[in-house]
Design an enzyme around this catalytic site. Sequence first.
Site, PDB file in Angstrom:
ATOM      1  N   LYS A   1       0.830  -1.024   0.011  1.00 58.61           N
ATOM      2  CA  LYS A   1       0.022  -0.059   0.292  1.00 58.61           C
ATOM      3  C   LYS A   1       0.769   1.210   0.009  1.00 58.61           C
ATOM      4  O   LYS A   1       0.503   2.245  -0.619  1.00 58.61           O
ATOM      5  CB  LYS A   1      -1.004  -0.023   1.246  1.00 58.61           C
ATOM      6  CG  LYS A   1      -1.857  -0.941   1.338  1.00 58.61           C
ATOM      7  CD  LYS A   1      -3.206  -0.635   0.669  1.00 58.61           C
ATOM      8  CE  LYS A   1      -4.287  -1.747   0.380  1.00 58.61           C
ATOM      9  NZ  LYS A   1      -4.185  -3.126   1.322  1.00 58.61           N
TER      10      LYS A   1
ATOM     11  N   GLU B   1      -9.602   6.403   3.482  1.00 55.27           N
ATOM     12  CA  GLU B   1     -10.438   5.364   3.884  1.00 55.27           C
ATOM     13  C   GLU B   1      -9.381   3.934   4.312  1.00 55.27           C
ATOM     14  O   GLU B   1      -8.306   3.880   3.794  1.00 55.27           O
ATOM     15  CB  GLU B   1     -11.432   4.713   2.791  1.00 55.27           C
ATOM     16  CG  GLU B   1     -11.150   3.801   2.022  1.00 55.27           C
ATOM     17  CD  GLU B   1      -9.979   4.189   0.921  1.00 55.27           C
ATOM     18  OE1 GLU B   1      -9.646   5.371   0.620  1.00 55.27           O
ATOM     19  OE2 GLU B   1      -9.210   3.430   0.515  1.00 55.27           O
TER      20      GLU B   1
ATOM     21  N   SER C   1       1.949  -9.693  -1.019  1.00 51.08           N
ATOM     22  CA  SER C   1       1.541  -8.549  -0.795  1.00 51.08           C
ATOM     23  C   SER C   1       1.825  -7.888   0.538  1.00 51.08           C
ATOM     24  O   SER C   1       2.022  -6.586   0.385  1.00 51.08           O
ATOM     25  CB  SER C   1       0.020  -8.037  -1.358  1.00 51.08           C
ATOM     26  OG  SER C   1      -0.799  -8.966  -0.437  1.00 51.08           O
TER      27      SER C   1
END
Length: 400
Positions: A95, A117, A384
């Site tokens: 991210k 968010e 990830s």
Amino acid sequence: MSAIANANLPDAHGHFGPFGGRYVPETLMHPLMELEAEYFGTQHDAEFQRELSYYLKEFVGRPTPLYFAERLTRELGGAKIYLKREDLLHTGAHKINNAMGQILLAKRMAKTRIIAETGAGQHGVATATVAAMFGLKCVIYMGAVDCERQALNVYRMKMLGAEVVPVHAGQKTLKEAVNEAMRDWVTNVRSTHYILGTAYGAHPYPVMVRNFQRIIGDEARAQILEQEKRLPDLLIACVGGGSNSIGLFYPFLEDASVRMVGVEAGGEGILPEKHAARFQGGSLGVLQGTRSYILQDEHGQIQSTYSVSAGLDYAAVGPEHAWLHDQKRVEYSYATDDVALAAFQKLARLEGIIPALESSHAVAEAIRCVPKMSKDQIVIVNISGRGDKDVAQVAARIKL
Ligand SMILES: *Cc1c(COP(=O)(O)O)cnc(C)c1O
């Protein structure tokens, strides 16, 4: 399977074939157009690109290794498995690639306040981190249920100086958090940039987030060519909104010999409201700014979703994936909670890597299909994120 010249998509209005676009209230059109102009302006701006590369290397920790998983490969007895180690990045997941790109953009637009968010909290932590780093005010919207499930990440965000606002509407999860963030953005758009966390939403977010995440695939491509002197046969990644997967896949889309599988959350099985696998029973619809495959009932009401992995638990999927699915360029499968948990344990014990529950869905797909492949084939699995955030949840389900 067809190789398509996807590098040209989306079109100028953000469409991937019939998917994507910009379905927002009038008040958001201007900020989205401003963002679009600024973003595309940075693409050929050497100074912006230099600054982004600098922070990705020195702060985020890129490049990540492409690691040959020797024991897992031996155990499965098929293709060679390489792991793309996004779990080694600062804050523990991919991210931050996107959060870093967008905060530099926000600075360029002279914004002083950041909102985002978050579902599991990984994107919230990544955003709070880059906001702290550049001294911008930061507000994170998070469903009240998610705040409880992911209390550790709520604490991390607060430590980083962010304000965390619990959202009590509806299912009290990610979808409602996105609604609140959009409401805030409309009201405070002069001062505020909204760092959306996945390859989803109104144009330009899906293309912008993909481009900030494509570094995963760009690195993996160069690394496998260096290590194996050839392209891989198969790429596997989990699909929530779709950012880590499109980041890995995108630089390979025009290589016809490379198969790609995106893995969705099968939850407790493909029954209504028990999963979040949009390509298993989802249908065309509009949700939160874009047109894509959505889990909805016959009246167009968004269905509740479920997965052990909060990061995959969303009713819609990024529009580029919808397009790649319909083009049959990428295949989409799913892993249930139980299968993902078994993969989680297997990777921990065989390789000494505790993956995020999201990434465990990709590992599960590798465990399923690698034994059927030949030993001279090559598979890349995207890890990830790391599983530290998931320890409490796994402990509640597995006795050690
Ligand atoms: C958020 C998250 C995902 C899912 O989001 P995508 O946008 O589909 O990548 C997957 N893995 C991890 C570790 C995450 O934090």
